[in-house]
Write an enzyme that holds these catalytic residues in place. Structure first.
Site, PDB file in Angstrom:
ATOM      1  N   CYS A   1      39.232  26.992  40.465  1.00  0.00           N
ATOM      2  CA  CYS A   1      39.975  27.543  41.614  1.00  0.00           C
ATOM      3  C   CYS A   1      39.836  26.696  42.879  1.00  0.00           C
ATOM      4  O   CYS A   1      40.627  26.838  43.808  1.00  0.00           O
ATOM      5  CB  CYS A   1      39.503  28.957  41.914  1.00  0.00           C
ATOM      6  SG  CYS A   1      40.014  30.133  40.655  1.00  0.00           S
TER       7      CYS A   1
HETATM    8  N1  COA Z   1      41.986  49.556  34.100  1.00  0.00           N
HETATM    9  C1  COA Z   1      41.234  50.640  34.332  1.00  0.00           C
HETATM   10  N2  COA Z   1      39.891  50.596  34.482  1.00  0.00           N
HETATM   11  C2  COA Z   1      39.298  49.394  34.359  1.00  0.00           C
HETATM   12  C3  COA Z   1      40.015  48.228  34.098  1.00  0.00           C
HETATM   13  C4  COA Z   1      41.422  48.333  33.961  1.00  0.00           C
HETATM   14  N3  COA Z   1      42.190  47.264  33.736  1.00  0.00           N
HETATM   15  N4  COA Z   1      39.155  47.182  34.031  1.00  0.00           N
HETATM   16  C5  COA Z   1      37.923  47.680  34.240  1.00  0.00           C
HETATM   17  N5  COA Z   1      38.001  49.023  34.432  1.00  0.00           N
HETATM   18  C6  COA Z   1      36.900  49.965  34.661  1.00  0.00           C
HETATM   19  C7  COA Z   1      35.607  49.470  34.066  1.00  0.00           C
HETATM   20  O1  COA Z   1      35.516  49.847  32.702  1.00  0.00           O
HETATM   21  C8  COA Z   1      34.588  50.151  34.928  1.00  0.00           C
HETATM   22  O2  COA Z   1      34.432  51.492  34.485  1.00  0.00           O
HETATM   23  P1  COA Z   1      33.002  52.217  34.566  1.00  0.00           P
HETATM   24  O3  COA Z   1      32.657  52.286  36.029  1.00  0.00           O
HETATM   25  O4  COA Z   1      33.286  53.527  33.929  1.00  0.00           O
HETATM   26  O5  COA Z   1      32.054  51.341  33.792  1.00  0.00           O
HETATM   27  C9  COA Z   1      35.247  50.197  36.311  1.00  0.00           C
HETATM   28  O6  COA Z   1      36.653  50.067  36.068  1.00  0.00           O
HETATM   29  C10 COA Z   1      34.789  49.089  37.216  1.00  0.00           C
HETATM   30  O7  COA Z   1      34.881  47.843  36.530  1.00  0.00           O
HETATM   31  P2  COA Z   1      34.408  46.483  37.168  1.00  0.00           P
HETATM   32  O8  COA Z   1      34.672  45.368  36.196  1.00  0.00           O
HETATM   33  O9  COA Z   1      33.035  46.616  37.703  1.00  0.00           O
HETATM   34  O10 COA Z   1      35.486  46.383  38.347  1.00  0.00           O
HETATM   35  P3  COA Z   1      35.388  45.660  39.729  1.00  0.00           P
HETATM   36  O11 COA Z   1      35.449  46.648  40.782  1.00  0.00           O
HETATM   37  O12 COA Z   1      34.295  44.642  39.765  1.00  0.00           O
HETATM   38  O13 COA Z   1      36.786  44.859  39.752  1.00  0.00           O
HETATM   39  C11 COA Z   1      37.599  42.598  39.455  1.00  0.00           C
HETATM   40  C12 COA Z   1      37.078  43.885  38.774  1.00  0.00           C
HETATM   41  C13 COA Z   1      37.815  41.527  38.410  1.00  0.00           C
HETATM   42  C14 COA Z   1      38.916  42.938  40.130  1.00  0.00           C
HETATM   43  C15 COA Z   1      36.593  42.150  40.507  1.00  0.00           C
HETATM   44  O14 COA Z   1      35.288  42.133  40.012  1.00  0.00           O
HETATM   45  C16 COA Z   1      36.907  40.801  41.070  1.00  0.00           C
HETATM   46  O15 COA Z   1      37.996  40.508  41.509  1.00  0.00           O
HETATM   47  N6  COA Z   1      35.916  39.941  41.177  1.00  0.00           N
HETATM   48  C17 COA Z   1      36.101  38.695  41.843  1.00  0.00           C
HETATM   49  C18 COA Z   1      36.113  37.559  40.942  1.00  0.00           C
HETATM   50  C19 COA Z   1      37.441  36.959  40.639  1.00  0.00           C
HETATM   51  O16 COA Z   1      38.505  37.489  40.812  1.00  0.00           O
HETATM   52  N7  COA Z   1      37.361  35.786  40.118  1.00  0.00           N
HETATM   53  C20 COA Z   1      38.519  35.071  39.650  1.00  0.00           C
HETATM   54  C21 COA Z   1      38.251  33.662  39.595  1.00  0.00           C
HETATM   55  S1  COA Z   1      37.977  33.024  41.210  1.00  0.00           S
END
Ligand code: COA
Length: 382
Positions: free
Chosen positions: A165
């Protein structure tokens, strides 16, 4: 202009123009989730016995609300929508081309590059070098940059570089250093990103993250620049090894065929860890560079941040500016483009920079796998 001024201008890098290619196919979160959930239903029905016996976990639905709340993403542009949305395929269909035809990665890069050249009023003979800076290269060699160089008719040299990225800012510093040293006077930095082909569309945690696009940046010596340009005040790069964002696709995959198609041969991340670790690293890096360059928060008119997650950008911008950033201070393109890897901050700059006044300062900043991060402080001249 004094001799001293002329000499300085000759070795001062500027951004003369940018270009943006956007695919004409778009997938909304609603369409994406409907296709993912159809895949889940199909998978669970096919494996009903194993799921009932407890030897296989049932897959769970994705949700539009989750995607938007967790990431800020509402839609993404892609090169092939049908293949991605077909629950039996879940991958873009991009037919292989004969070697005599322009490669697809080069093709979208050329489109963005032509726009940047036209916007600055430049011809091929004005350019000395082409850097293709992106996260996924179509092949090992010859370099995509050399193919683009040939297609545009540029004399000089080209090479590819990949810092995931952060590739665009690493390309920008490389181009700026060529101008500073005098080894080139005009450099095209191109970021073609076909993220849809390295995303695992069957992975609920990440299937919504990426989109396709290409951007281009023309970096030139100030004495060549068009009247309206952006002087590069300072650049800084940083890397720190992490396994939290990883893609194990590579030429050695065929040497261990039993794991060749495993999900780790596509994009995979520990999103929450990335979020927690990258935000403080990037905020500290920006503040350190502002201190070094003597730029205060009040002077930073706009931040064109890497477009991965709206929450990450909110936190980084707040730390840098000392207050919650407005959409005007830290624009987002996540809602329409999603994460386009290296191209994200450049799309934001391309779409949200024309209104700035001469003398105003801003920051292009990227971050991602590696970990890697890059800052490019700029000032509008006119
Ligand atoms: N739909 C519904 N629920 C989902 C889901 C989806 N597509 N994907 C994950 N969940 C659920 C998970 O199962 C989890 O449930 P639980 O609390 O019961 O265990 C909950 O949502 C939270 O999941 P998590 O993976 O911890 O979500 P998050 O808040 O960290 O968001 C990202 C996920 C990827 C959006 C976030 O971590 C992010 O953007 N990180 C930055 C890194 C990035 O984008 N990098 C890209 C390269 S630079």
């Amino acid at each position: 202009m004094s001799d001293q001024h002329a000499a300085n201008a000759q070795f001062t890098p500027v951004i003369s123009a940018t270009g943006l290619f956007t695919p004409d196919q778009k997938i909304t979160n609603e369409e994406l989730v409907a296709s993912f959930n159809a895949y889940v239903d199909k998978h669970n029905a096919e494996h009903a016995d194993a799921i009932a016996a407890g030897s296989l976990d049932a897959l769970t639905y994705s949700s539009v609300e989750f995607i938007e709340k967790a990431s800020g993403i509402k839609a993404r542009y892609v090169l092939n929508k049908d293949g991605i949305l077909d629950p039996d395929t879940m991958c873009p269909q991009l037919p292989e081309r004969p070697n005599e035809e322009l490669s697809i990665l080069a093709e979208i890069g050329v489109k963005a590059a032509r726009q940047a050249l036209d916007s600055a009023g430049r011809k091929a003979e004005d350019v000395d070098a082409v850097l293709v800076a992106c996260s996924n290269l179509q092949r090992a060699y010859p370099a995509i940059a050399v193919e683009i160089q040939d297609e545009l008719g540029i004399d000089g040299f080209g090479f590819d570089l990949n810092v995931a990225c952060s590739s665009a800012t690493f390309g920008l510093q490389t181009a700026a250093d060529y101008i500073r040293s005098g080894s080139a006077r005009s450099v095209l930095v191109i970021n073609p990103e076909i993220c849809s082909a390295h995303l695992n569309w069957r992975d609920r945690d990440s299937h919504f993250i990426f989109g396709d696009v290409a951007t281009a940046i023309l970096v030139e010596a100030k004495d060549l620049a068009p009247a309206e340009h952006w002087e590069i005040l300072g650049t800084k790069l940083k890397t720190k090894f992490s396994n939290n964002i990883r893609n194990n696709f590579g030429f050695l995959n065929r040497t261990h065929p039993e794991t060749r198609d495993d999900p780790d041969k596509l994009f995979k991340q520990e999103g929450r860890k990335v979020f927690k670790e990258v935000v403080p690293m990037v905020a500290a890096m920006i503040l350190d560079q502002m201190d070094r360059l003597g730029i205060t928060s009040d002077e930073l008119r706009r931040l064109w941040l890497h477009q991965a997650n709206a929450g990450m950008n909110r936190l980084i911008a707040a730390k840098v500016l000392g207050h919650e950033a407005t959409a005007d201070e830290s624009p987002t393109v996540l809602d329409s483009y999603a994460n386009t890897s290296s191209a994200g901050s450049i799309i934001a700059f391309h779409q949200h920079s024309k209104d700035l006044q001469a003398g105003e300062k801003g920051l292009i900043c990227s971050f991602g796998a590696g970990y890697s991060a890059g800052t490019v402080f700029i000032q509008k001249a006119a």
